[in-house]
Design a protein around this motif. Structure first.
Motif, PDB file in Angstrom:
ATOM      1  N   ARG A  18       1.812 -24.959 -16.191  1.00 43.71           N
ATOM      2  CA  ARG A  18       1.083 -24.471 -15.013  1.00 43.71           C
ATOM      3  C   ARG A  18      -0.131 -23.641 -15.399  1.00 43.71           C
ATOM      4  NH1 ARG A  18       6.306 -22.970 -12.417  1.00 43.71           N
ATOM      5  NH2 ARG A  18       6.744 -24.704 -11.044  1.00 43.71           N
TER       6      ARG A  18
ATOM      7  N   ARG B 186      -0.987 -13.394 -16.781  1.00 48.03           N
ATOM      8  CA  ARG B 186      -1.620 -14.691 -16.983  1.00 48.03           C
ATOM      9  C   ARG B 186      -2.849 -14.640 -17.911  1.00 48.03           C
ATOM     10  NH1 ARG B 186      -1.650 -19.129 -12.644  1.00 48.03           N
ATOM     11  NH2 ARG B 186      -2.965 -20.705 -13.571  1.00 48.03           N
TER      12      ARG B 186
ATOM     13  N   GLU C  52       6.052 -23.137 -16.948  1.00 46.51           N
ATOM     14  CA  GLU C  52       5.000 -22.114 -16.812  1.00 46.51           C
ATOM     15  C   GLU C  52       3.849 -22.404 -17.787  1.00 46.51           C
ATOM     16  OE1 GLU C  52       4.008 -19.884 -14.173  1.00 46.51           O
ATOM     17  OE2 GLU C  52       6.129 -20.372 -14.070  1.00 46.51           O
TER      18      GLU C  52
ATOM     19  N   GLN D  14      10.029 -16.220 -17.908  1.00 48.54           N
ATOM     20  CA  GLN D  14       8.884 -17.132 -17.797  1.00 48.54           C
ATOM     21  C   GLN D  14       7.848 -16.631 -16.794  1.00 48.54           C
ATOM     22  OE1 GLN D  14      12.059 -17.965 -17.437  1.00 48.54           O
ATOM     23  NE2 GLN D  14      12.454 -19.305 -15.695  1.00 48.54           N
ATOM     24  N   GLN D  15       8.297 -15.784 -15.857  1.00 45.06           N
ATOM     25  CA  GLN D  15       7.334 -15.277 -14.865  1.00 45.06           C
ATOM     26  C   GLN D  15       6.394 -14.244 -15.461  1.00 45.06           C
ATOM     27  OE1 GLN D  15      10.709 -14.703 -12.130  1.00 45.06           O
ATOM     28  NE2 GLN D  15       9.331 -15.475 -10.565  1.00 45.06           N
TER      29      GLN D  15
ATOM     30  N   GLU E 262       3.068 -15.570 -15.859  1.00 44.92           N
ATOM     31  CA  GLU E 262       2.257 -15.549 -14.645  1.00 44.92           C
ATOM     32  C   GLU E 262       1.759 -14.128 -14.340  1.00 44.92           C
ATOM     33  OE1 GLU E 262       4.657 -16.689 -11.248  1.00 44.92           O
ATOM     34  OE2 GLU E 262       3.277 -15.409 -10.122  1.00 44.92           O
TER      35      GLU E 262
END
Ligand code: NAP
Length: 332
Positions: free
Chosen positions: A287, A255, A284, A248-249, A252
């Protein structure tokens, strides 16, 4: 929402209806009426020296009703011989199909799966525990018979109109199996040109040596500029970052391109692997996506919308509901 559907209140947005899916054949063999396949090959699908053992096992199902009747993303069952500690026959274990819909042989006669040997220690007695079906499947040799059931699953499949969509595939570990099949369906179809849709695969494993089918995905990425292959290593740094990452990162670290892709009304998200990743990905999405885009994937109740950090899995399907553009196959 397309301009056409926006002007016509009778046309529901894709997030509500989802894309049209092919009709998947189901349960052609039940455990009581299992078919018998024959192992064609069994090869390690890890490149480096890993602490895990993961094999790509190919089974000839030409003498069963599975032949020509499965889709990438479906599962099939395996019946291990013998009995459990209560003397009952082992129950059927489901494995995700790693083949494209045209099979590993190009004619739908060979089905494959991705099997990791389950080798563990009992938490209290510290006695060795060996998973029955995974070790049975990994021990099989070419020519060995294997009893199979299925296929099963009808929603975790590619849409009918493949070129109408872009795809974000997110996998952890052996959850990669269905994406191998789907990528081959999209990029190496037996007839016609490869799909030119935008496709991103995010693959998460502990160490680089655990990457499954890494050679194939690198090759596909080299051949198809529309295919992006990202890895997320959870216990070591990697080329573009010294950080340890969960899948999931990658939403980011990448992004801008993820927001652009996910804001498109064409994109479908497929998630397969460990149950914990689902919540992480939903968080995520909430976000990084602007209002208007996040609703394409998630309906979030107003009372939990602001406090994403406190979300837990128990909210999923209650206060956090995935739309029909999200396809999930996860196991604890
Ligand atoms: P693995 O090689 O151990 O890789 C799993 C990766 O996910 C590790 O890097 C792990 O990191 C990471 N991870 C752990 N918790 C996470 C979280 N909350 N969010 C995101 N990433 C997280 O995987 P495996 O042993 O093959 O296990 C894969 C799982 O997928 C199994 O449970 C299997 O049953 C399931 N599976 C499901 C299907 C299906 O639904 N059809 C098909 C195949 C496999 P750390 O370990 O470093 O924390």
């Amino acid at each position: 929402m397309t301009p056409e559907s926006a002007s016509d209140p009778a046309v529901k947005p894709l997030a509500l209806t989802g894309p049209a899916l092919p009709e998947a054949r189901m349960h052609l063999h039940t455990p009581a009426d299992a078919g018998t396949g024959v192992v064609v090959s069994s090869e390690s699908c890890l490149r480096g020296k890993s602490a895990s053992f993961v094999r790509h096992v190919v089974i000839d199902v030409s003498q069963t009703r599975l032949a020509g009747n499965f889709l990438a993303g479906q599962s099939f069952g395996v019946l291990a011989p013998g009995t459990d500690d209560k003397g009952r026959p082992h129950q059927v274990r489901l494995y995700s199909i790693a083949s494209p819909s045209f099979g590993d042989d190009g004619r739908g006669q060979h089905v494959s799966t991705t099997v990791k040997r389950t080798i563990d220690e009992h938490w209290e007695t510290h006695k060795l525990f060996l998973g029955v079906a995974s070790n049975y499947l990994c021990d099989l040799q070419p020519g060995d018979p294997v009893r199979v059931t299925g296929p099963s699953g009808k929603r975790f499949v590619l849409p009918v109109d493949r070129s109408a969509h872009d795809y974000l595939f997110i996998a952890t570990g052996t959850g990669i199996a269905p994406f191998r099949g789907m990528l081959l369906d999209l990029l190496r179809p037996p007839s016609g040109p490869p799909c030119t849709s935008r496709i991103t695969l995010v693959m998460g494993v502990p160490y680089e040596t655990d990457l499954i089918y890494d050679g194939l995905f690198q090759e596909l990425a080299g051949q198809h500029p529309n295919f992006r292959y990202l890895t997320a290593l959870s216990r070591q740094g990697q080329d573009d970052t010294p950080r340890k990452l969960y899948v999931q990162q990658r939403l980011e670290t990448h992004r801008d391109e993820m927001v652009e892709m996910l804001s498109s009304p064409r994109t479908l998200v497929y998630i397969c692997g460990l149950a914990g990743m689902e919540l992480g990905i939903f968080r995520e999405l909430a976000r990084i996506l602007p209002p208007g885009a996040v609703e394409q994937y998630l309906t979030i109740a107003p009372e939990v919308r602001e406090d994403i950090d406190s979300w837990t899995r128990t909210l999923i399907n209650r206060q956090i509901k995935a739309s029909r553009r999200v396809f999930t196959e996860v196991y604890s």
